[in-house]
Structures are given as C-alpha cells and as structure tokens.
Motif scaffolding. Structure first.
Motif, PDB file in Angstrom:
ATOM      1  N   LYS A   1     -69.437 -18.485 -37.650  1.00  0.00           N
ATOM      2  CA  LYS A   1     -70.865 -18.643 -37.355  1.00  0.00           C
ATOM      3  C   LYS A   1     -71.243 -20.118 -37.330  1.00  0.00           C
ATOM      4  O   LYS A   1     -70.534 -20.963 -37.904  1.00  0.00           O
ATOM      5  CB  LYS A   1     -71.693 -17.903 -38.399  1.00  0.00           C
ATOM      6  CG  LYS A   1     -71.503 -16.393 -38.335  1.00  0.00           C
ATOM      7  CD  LYS A   1     -72.386 -15.685 -39.340  1.00  0.00           C
ATOM      8  CE  LYS A   1     -72.355 -14.174 -39.129  1.00  0.00           C
ATOM      9  NZ  LYS A   1     -71.007 -13.599 -39.228  1.00  0.00           N
TER      10      LYS A   1
ATOM     11  N   SER B   1     -75.787 -10.260 -29.341  1.00  0.00           N
ATOM     12  CA  SER B   1     -74.849 -10.195 -30.457  1.00  0.00           C
ATOM     13  C   SER B   1     -73.547  -9.561 -29.936  1.00  0.00           C
ATOM     14  O   SER B   1     -73.580  -8.697 -29.066  1.00  0.00           O
ATOM     15  CB  SER B   1     -75.456  -9.333 -31.567  1.00  0.00           C
ATOM     16  OG  SER B   1     -74.525  -9.101 -32.582  1.00  0.00           O
TER      17      SER B   1
ATOM     18  N   THR C   1     -80.096  -7.369 -29.658  1.00  0.00           N
ATOM     19  CA  THR C   1     -80.530  -6.810 -30.947  1.00  0.00           C
ATOM     20  C   THR C   1     -81.992  -6.387 -30.911  1.00  0.00           C
ATOM     21  O   THR C   1     -82.482  -5.755 -31.848  1.00  0.00           O
ATOM     22  CB  THR C   1     -80.324  -7.840 -32.071  1.00  0.00           C
ATOM     23  OG1 THR C   1     -81.050  -9.029 -31.734  1.00  0.00           O
ATOM     24  CG2 THR C   1     -78.862  -8.174 -32.267  1.00  0.00           C
TER      25      THR C   1
ATOM     26  N   TYR D   1     -75.855 -16.308 -24.941  1.00  0.00           N
ATOM     27  CA  TYR D   1     -75.299 -15.829 -26.202  1.00  0.00           C
ATOM     28  C   TYR D   1     -74.719 -16.985 -27.014  1.00  0.00           C
ATOM     29  O   TYR D   1     -75.017 -17.129 -28.210  1.00  0.00           O
ATOM     30  CB  TYR D   1     -74.217 -14.767 -25.947  1.00  0.00           C
ATOM     31  CG  TYR D   1     -73.393 -14.516 -27.178  1.00  0.00           C
ATOM     32  CD1 TYR D   1     -73.968 -13.891 -28.292  1.00  0.00           C
ATOM     33  CD2 TYR D   1     -72.087 -14.962 -27.282  1.00  0.00           C
ATOM     34  CE1 TYR D   1     -73.232 -13.703 -29.454  1.00  0.00           C
ATOM     35  CE2 TYR D   1     -71.359 -14.775 -28.440  1.00  0.00           C
ATOM     36  CZ  TYR D   1     -71.941 -14.151 -29.515  1.00  0.00           C
ATOM     37  OH  TYR D   1     -71.230 -13.988 -30.675  1.00  0.00           O
TER      38      TYR D   1
ATOM     39  N   ARG E   1     -76.267 -18.654 -30.730  1.00  0.00           N
ATOM     40  CA  ARG E   1     -75.571 -18.664 -32.024  1.00  0.00           C
ATOM     41  C   ARG E   1     -75.267 -20.083 -32.499  1.00  0.00           C
ATOM     42  O   ARG E   1     -74.500 -20.279 -33.429  1.00  0.00           O
ATOM     43  CB  ARG E   1     -74.297 -17.805 -31.981  1.00  0.00           C
ATOM     44  CG  ARG E   1     -73.220 -18.298 -31.076  1.00  0.00           C
ATOM     45  CD  ARG E   1     -72.041 -17.332 -30.998  1.00  0.00           C
ATOM     46  NE  ARG E   1     -71.024 -17.570 -32.002  1.00  0.00           N
ATOM     47  CZ  ARG E   1     -69.864 -16.915 -32.072  1.00  0.00           C
ATOM     48  NH1 ARG E   1     -69.596 -15.951 -31.236  1.00  0.00           N
ATOM     49  NH2 ARG E   1     -68.979 -17.195 -32.990  1.00  0.00           N
TER      50      ARG E   1
END
Lengths: 111, 180
Positions: free
Chosen positions: A40, B9, B65, B131, B135
């Motif tokens: 992440k 996601s 999401t 995407y 993130r």
C-alpha cells in the motif's frame, strides 16, 4: 514516523537521494507481483531483491522506501533509476527477520 | 442520478505465470496467462512453439467500492516500464515530457498476437490509471498508463516488464533477451 526518523532510529543506510516522507506500515516480500498486488501507499517494502525492476514496482505502489536487507549489494543501475524516480533505497546488514523485529518494536506493523 | 466517482479496488487476484512463446517456423510470438509453470515445447501443425520467457505474475480485476461495478482485466498481459532504449520512440518522448511534472509512464500490454489488432479500450486504460493514482499520494507523483502501440519497434524495445523473471536467484539478470 518519517523515513528520516526511521533511519535515525534503526541505523538504516540511505543509498539514494530522496525527500523524506511518512512511513505507513510494512510489506515484506521478494516478489514484484506480490508487492504490486498487496503493498500500500506509504509502506516500507523490505526485500533482498536488488534488481532495478524493484524501482518501478515500488513506484507503482507508492512505497515510502525499499529496504534491502542481509547486506545485499545493490547494483549501480538500480540506484540510478531510484534517484530518477525519487525512490528511497535504504540498506542494512541485518536480516529481514531482525529488521522486522526492530520495526515491530517501534510500532510499525503490516498495514 | 449523478455519475459514480469510482473508487477502484483490486479484486479476483490470481497468481500465475505470463508465458511468451515463439514459433521457430513462422516466428510468431504468442503470450498467455497460465496458472501452471510450463516450459514444454510442442507442435501445432507446422509450428514448433518454444517458451521464450515464463515469468511469475498475477492478474486482477478492478471493482468500484462505491457502486460495485467490476472492470475485468483478463485481456491485460502486464505493465512495462520504459528504459529509454529508443530515443525517438513515442513512449520515451512522452516519458521525458511527463518526468518533469513527476508523472511516470507505464506501458500496458495485451495478449499477443490478438492485442495488436484488438487493443484494450482507452476507457479501460484510464480506469487502470485512475486505480494506480487512487492508491498513491498524488501530491508527490502520478502514474499514466499508455497502450503498447506507442512503442516504435517491439523487436528493438528493451523496456522491462514488472514481473518476476530470474529474480529469485538473487543474481541481477543481464539486459533482458528480446521477447518479440
């Protein structure tokens, strides 16, 4: 905790030039596919891999830094690519296991 | 009803192998995803197919999401980063332009040979770009994904796929062998 704090508290050696940033969690893996699927943004990525492909993988997932453990020698082309992408590469002689223990005691965990 | 501002996601993650194979008779290159680690040669009519590269990788879909919409990426072979090997390649030119504003270029590949005539739609590439930007901390840098038809010459390109090939030996591989 920032990459600068981390270096001071664990004795990691910076091998590239980079702007300090927050470290948010830890990801341990020696596979790029694993990192791309699971790491992440802001994670510290711990690996023994030193091939230059670690740089675009770290960049893709926005890792806070790559930490090379067990004293593995990092090729110059990897460091040059990391400098181009402002990717922090940190280095230590201790094993992944020992480093994870230190990070855990500092409150850094997988996130 | 307002259009959904998708938040993507990863979903349906499947680990496996990207296989590049080449026919010694017709020189065609084919690629596919396999859950099996395979290195066998085989005949198919006049063609003799041999594995050029077999790399560990994964495939995934994206799911919003917010609205649960799913984008399948079953036609995505992988992502390649430009090593600046061809100065007049459109990817290299774009890479240099974008580097100044800290936007990093990655090249999406579909499965060959089908992807040469049936590209992944721009809309899907934009979702992939969205995407990877969603993130990350985009105040520091961003990602842009382009289609591989921007590469000047596949046979000359020495860009590197972000997948695991020869990586587990802990020895740095030399410049990658030609894939196409």
């Amino acid at each position: 905790m920032t990459t600068k704090d981390l270096i001071e508290s664990t004795g990691l050696t910076p091998l590239t030039e980079f702007e300090p940033r927050n470290v948010d969690g830890v990801f341990v893996s020696d596979m790029l596919s694993d990192v791309m699927a699971g790491a992440k943004s802001g994670n510290l990525w711990i690996t023994v891999q030193t091939h230059k492909n670690i740089v675009p993988a770290a960049n893709l997932v926005d890792a806070a830094a790559i930490v090379i453990t067990s004293g593995k020698k990092v090729p110059q082309d990897t460091l040059e690519l990391a400098n181009q992408h402002d990717i922090a590469i940190l280095w230590t002689e201790i094993s992944t296991f020992e480093l994870v223990g230190k990070l855990y005691s500092l409150g850094l965990v997988t996130k | 009803m307002p259009e959904c501002q998708h938040r993507w996601s990863m979903t349906n993650i499947q680990f496996g192998f990207t296989v590049f194979e080449k026919c010694s008779h017709c020189q065609t290159v084919r690629t596919y995803f396999s859950t099996q680690d395979t290195w066998d040669e085989y005949r198919e009519g006049l063609c003799l197919w041999s594995i050029v590269e077999n790399a560990q990788t994964f495939r995934f879909d994206l799911q919003c999401t917010v609205c649960n919409q799913v984008q399948s990426n079953e036609d995505l072979l992988g992502l390649l980063y430009c090593t600046g090997c061809l100065p007049d390649c459109k990817v290299e030119i774009l890479r240099k332009e974008c580097a100044a504003r800290k936007t990093w270029i990655l090249v999406a590949f579909g499965f060959l040979p089908e992807a040469k005539t049936k590209p992944i739609p721009e809309r899907k590439l934009q979702v992939l770009t969205d995407y990877f930007n969603q993130r990350r901390d985009t105040s520091r840098s961003t990602i842009k994904i382009v289609w591989f038809d921007q590469i000047k010459s596949l046979s000359l390109c020495r860009g590197e796929f972000i997948h695991d090939v020869g990586m587990l030996s802990l020895e740095a591989p030399e410049e990658r062998k030609p894939l196409f």
